[in-house]
Design a protein around this motif. Structure first.
Motif, PDB file in Angstrom:
ATOM      1  N   LEU A  41     -77.124 -15.369  41.942  1.00 39.31           N
ATOM      2  CA  LEU A  41     -77.158 -14.084  42.646  1.00 39.31           C
ATOM      3  C   LEU A  41     -75.762 -13.516  42.895  1.00 39.31           C
ATOM      4  O   LEU A  41     -75.625 -12.346  43.259  1.00 39.31           O
ATOM      5  N   CYS A  42     -74.735 -14.339  42.676  1.00 37.27           N
ATOM      6  CA  CYS A  42     -73.355 -13.909  42.934  1.00 37.27           C
ATOM      7  C   CYS A  42     -72.786 -13.044  41.808  1.00 37.27           C
ATOM      8  O   CYS A  42     -71.659 -12.544  41.921  1.00 37.27           O
ATOM      9  N   GLU A  43     -73.522 -12.894  40.749  1.00 34.20           N
ATOM     10  CA  GLU A  43     -73.060 -12.083  39.616  1.00 34.20           C
ATOM     11  C   GLU A  43     -72.758 -10.659  40.086  1.00 34.20           C
ATOM     12  O   GLU A  43     -73.563 -10.005  40.743  1.00 34.20           O
ATOM     13  N   GLY A  44     -71.538 -10.189  39.761  1.00 32.07           N
ATOM     14  CA  GLY A  44     -71.147  -8.823  40.089  1.00 32.07           C
ATOM     15  C   GLY A  44     -70.485  -8.650  41.440  1.00 32.07           C
ATOM     16  O   GLY A  44     -70.130  -7.529  41.821  1.00 32.07           O
ATOM     17  N   PHE A  45     -70.310  -9.753  42.174  1.00 30.78           N
ATOM     18  CA  PHE A  45     -69.665  -9.663  43.480  1.00 30.78           C
ATOM     19  C   PHE A  45     -68.234 -10.207  43.422  1.00 30.78           C
ATOM     20  O   PHE A  45     -67.877 -10.956  42.511  1.00 30.78           O
ATOM     21  N   ASP A  46     -67.441  -9.820  44.419  1.00 31.67           N
ATOM     22  CA  ASP A  46     -66.060 -10.305  44.519  1.00 31.67           C
ATOM     23  C   ASP A  46     -65.952 -11.501  45.460  1.00 31.67           C
ATOM     24  O   ASP A  46     -65.042 -12.322  45.336  1.00 31.67           O
ATOM     25  N   GLY A  47     -66.851 -11.570  46.440  1.00 33.87           N
ATOM     26  CA  GLY A  47     -66.805 -12.645  47.422  1.00 33.87           C
ATOM     27  C   GLY A  47     -68.192 -13.006  47.906  1.00 33.87           C
ATOM     28  O   GLY A  47     -69.171 -12.294  47.643  1.00 33.87           O
ATOM     29  N   VAL A  48     -68.274 -14.131  48.595  1.00 30.86           N
ATOM     30  CA  VAL A  48     -69.532 -14.554  49.209  1.00 30.86           C
ATOM     31  C   VAL A  48     -69.272 -14.848  50.683  1.00 30.86           C
ATOM     32  O   VAL A  48     -68.188 -15.278  51.074  1.00 30.86           O
ATOM     33  N   ASN A 314     -61.114 -11.074  57.759  1.00 30.46           N
ATOM     34  CA  ASN A 314     -60.712 -12.086  56.778  1.00 30.46           C
ATOM     35  C   ASN A 314     -60.811 -11.545  55.356  1.00 30.46           C
ATOM     36  O   ASN A 314     -59.956 -11.827  54.510  1.00 30.46           O
ATOM     37  N   LEU A 315     -61.865 -10.781  55.083  1.00 30.14           N
ATOM     38  CA  LEU A 315     -62.059 -10.230  53.746  1.00 30.14           C
ATOM     39  C   LEU A 315     -61.054  -9.120  53.443  1.00 30.14           C
ATOM     40  O   LEU A 315     -60.504  -9.046  52.349  1.00 30.14           O
ATOM     41  N   VAL A 316     -60.805  -8.281  54.437  1.00 31.38           N
ATOM     42  CA  VAL A 316     -59.847  -7.182  54.249  1.00 31.38           C
ATOM     43  C   VAL A 316     -58.445  -7.722  54.041  1.00 31.38           C
ATOM     44  O   VAL A 316     -57.689  -7.239  53.208  1.00 31.38           O
ATOM     45  N   ASN A 317     -58.121  -8.774  54.800  1.00 29.97           N
ATOM     46  CA  ASN A 317     -56.794  -9.389  54.696  1.00 29.97           C
ATOM     47  C   ASN A 317     -56.840 -10.581  53.744  1.00 29.97           C
ATOM     48  O   ASN A 317     -56.313 -11.653  54.035  1.00 29.97           O
ATOM     49  N   HIS A 318     -57.463 -10.377  52.624  1.00 32.56           N
ATOM     50  CA  HIS A 318     -57.688 -11.437  51.640  1.00 32.56           C
ATOM     51  C   HIS A 318     -56.405 -12.152  51.237  1.00 32.56           C
ATOM     52  O   HIS A 318     -56.387 -13.348  50.997  1.00 32.56           O
ATOM     53  N   ASN A 319     -55.320 -11.425  51.179  1.00 31.71           N
ATOM     54  CA  ASN A 319     -54.057 -11.994  50.700  1.00 31.71           C
ATOM     55  C   ASN A 319     -53.153 -12.475  51.835  1.00 31.71           C
ATOM     56  O   ASN A 319     -51.949 -12.623  51.652  1.00 31.71           O
ATOM     57  N   ALA A 320     -53.750 -12.731  53.007  1.00 33.19           N
ATOM     58  CA  ALA A 320     -52.957 -13.234  54.134  1.00 33.19           C
ATOM     59  C   ALA A 320     -52.268 -14.533  53.752  1.00 33.19           C
ATOM     60  O   ALA A 320     -52.814 -15.373  53.057  1.00 33.19           O
ATOM     61  N   ALA A 321     -51.029 -14.669  54.196  1.00 33.47           N
ATOM     62  CA  ALA A 321     -50.230 -15.847  53.831  1.00 33.47           C
ATOM     63  C   ALA A 321     -50.831 -17.113  54.431  1.00 33.47           C
ATOM     64  O   ALA A 321     -51.285 -17.129  55.569  1.00 33.47           O
ATOM     65  N   LEU A 322     -50.858 -18.180  53.645  1.00 34.77           N
ATOM     66  CA  LEU A 322     -51.332 -19.463  54.146  1.00 34.77           C
ATOM     67  C   LEU A 322     -50.479 -19.927  55.314  1.00 34.77           C
ATOM     68  O   LEU A 322     -49.264 -19.750  55.325  1.00 34.77           O
TER      69      LEU A 322
END
Length: 330
Positions: A41-48, A314-322
């Motif tokens: 069902l994840c086909e076509g999505f960017d995240g879960v 969390n999703l919006v700030n996907h590239n937040a630094a570890l």
């Protein structure tokens, strides 16, 4: 960002859609749990977006890679159901909700304590049947009792503060000592000492290899006779068979559970018209001194709002630094 939400309930739909109104996040909701059977069902999505009983093991993660999933967003604090090493190797970001109204779970733990102690569940049923007899309903004062808190993260701190307000002695066990709790009068001791001293033991630690079956036959043997045991954290912290044995022997006098080791096959669904085939759960439910709730400790308006807001962030700030955000796992 298109995100597939698994194990979704009507309240998840309302809260996540509301939280994402001002952001470029589009949710699609699936009532099914994420596992090897549903990962297609994840086909076509960017995240879960997943919850506590979704199975995000290495096989599922391999399939997520093929579907070009870049983010696994947990809407809970624990992440024991995600193979973190596999996600890291696959380059998939994993985020969680590290803290959400910790008082919600802490207050539910106290509700279990009070209900078990003052036998509110029994009194409620008696009064409905016109029985106002008090025999068999005697409890004890919480004031002066020793409460053992295992794990003093956000929720553990919250319950320690509440129990100090009841006038309890609070002893804690955690690798990281909280000076704030010590200033409130809490005392940090070893696990062995906590088990031996406590009238009530409340579990608030994450589930890991080190904490799996933390409460086993050996631990129970070290506890006081008639101890009250409360678990609102993760079911796997308790060896259920050992606890049943402890209940039968009278070693455990009270048991309050909001989580269960095999809950993924039971919780969050209406099974009132089904025959429950889990004999261990059914045995637990037969004890008069056991109360089980269906993983509802987190379920308050305040906590759910904070969870939804944090998931979107969390999703919006996907590239937040570890290392710069408690919500970023890998």
């Amino acid at each position: 960002m298109k995100v597939a939400v698994f194990s979704a309930k009507p309240y998840d739909t309302v809260l996540l859609d509301k939280a994402s109104d001002s952001f470029n996040v589009q949710f699609s909701f699936f009532s099914d749990a994420l596992n090897q059977s549903t990962v297609a069902l994840c086909e076509g999505f960017d995240g879960v977006c997943v919850f506590v009983n979704d199975e995000v093991n290495s096989e599922v993660i391999q399939r997520l890679v093929k579907h070009k999933i870049t983010h696994i967003a947990l809407r809970c604090a624990g992440f024991n159901n995600v193979d973190i090493n596999a996600a890291k190797q696959a380059g998939i970001r994993v985020s969680r909700v590290a803290s959400y109204a910790p008082e919600a779970v802490a207050e539910h733990a106290v509700a279990l304590m009070l209900t078990l102690n003052r036998k509110v569940h029994k009194a409620y049923n008696r009064v409905r049947e016109g029985n106002f007899e008090l025999d068999g309903l005697m409890g004890f004062n919480l004031k002066g009792k020793c409460i053992g808190v295992i794990g003093t993260g956000h929720i553990g701190k919250a319950i320690a503060k509440i129990m100090r307000g009841f006038g309890c002695q609070v002893v804690c066990c955690d690798p990281v000592i909280s000076p704030a709790l010590e200033r409130l009068g809490a005392i940090y001791v070893s696990l062995e000492a906590l088990l031996a001293q406590s009238d009530i033991i409340s579990l608030h630690c994450p589930l890991s290899e080190d904490t799996y079956h933390l409460v086993d036959e050996t631990a129970i043997a070290r506890m006081r006779d008639g101890v009250m045991l409360i678990n609102t954290s993760r079911g796997g912290l308790i060896d259920t068979q050992a606890v049943i044995s402890g209940l039968k022997k009278g070693k455990i006098g009270y048991l309050g559970l909001d989580v269960y080791e095999m809950e993924s096959a039971l919780f969050f669904e209406n099974r009132s018209s089904e025959i429950i085939s889990d004999d261990v759960f059914e045995r637990l439910a037969t004890f008069h001194n056991v109360i089980i709730t269906g993983h509802q400790g987190f379920f308050t308006e305040e906590a759910m709002h904070e969870i939804a807001t944090a998931v979107v962030s969390n999703l919006v700030n996907h590239n937040a630094a570890l290392g710069k955000c408690d919500n970023i796992v890998v």
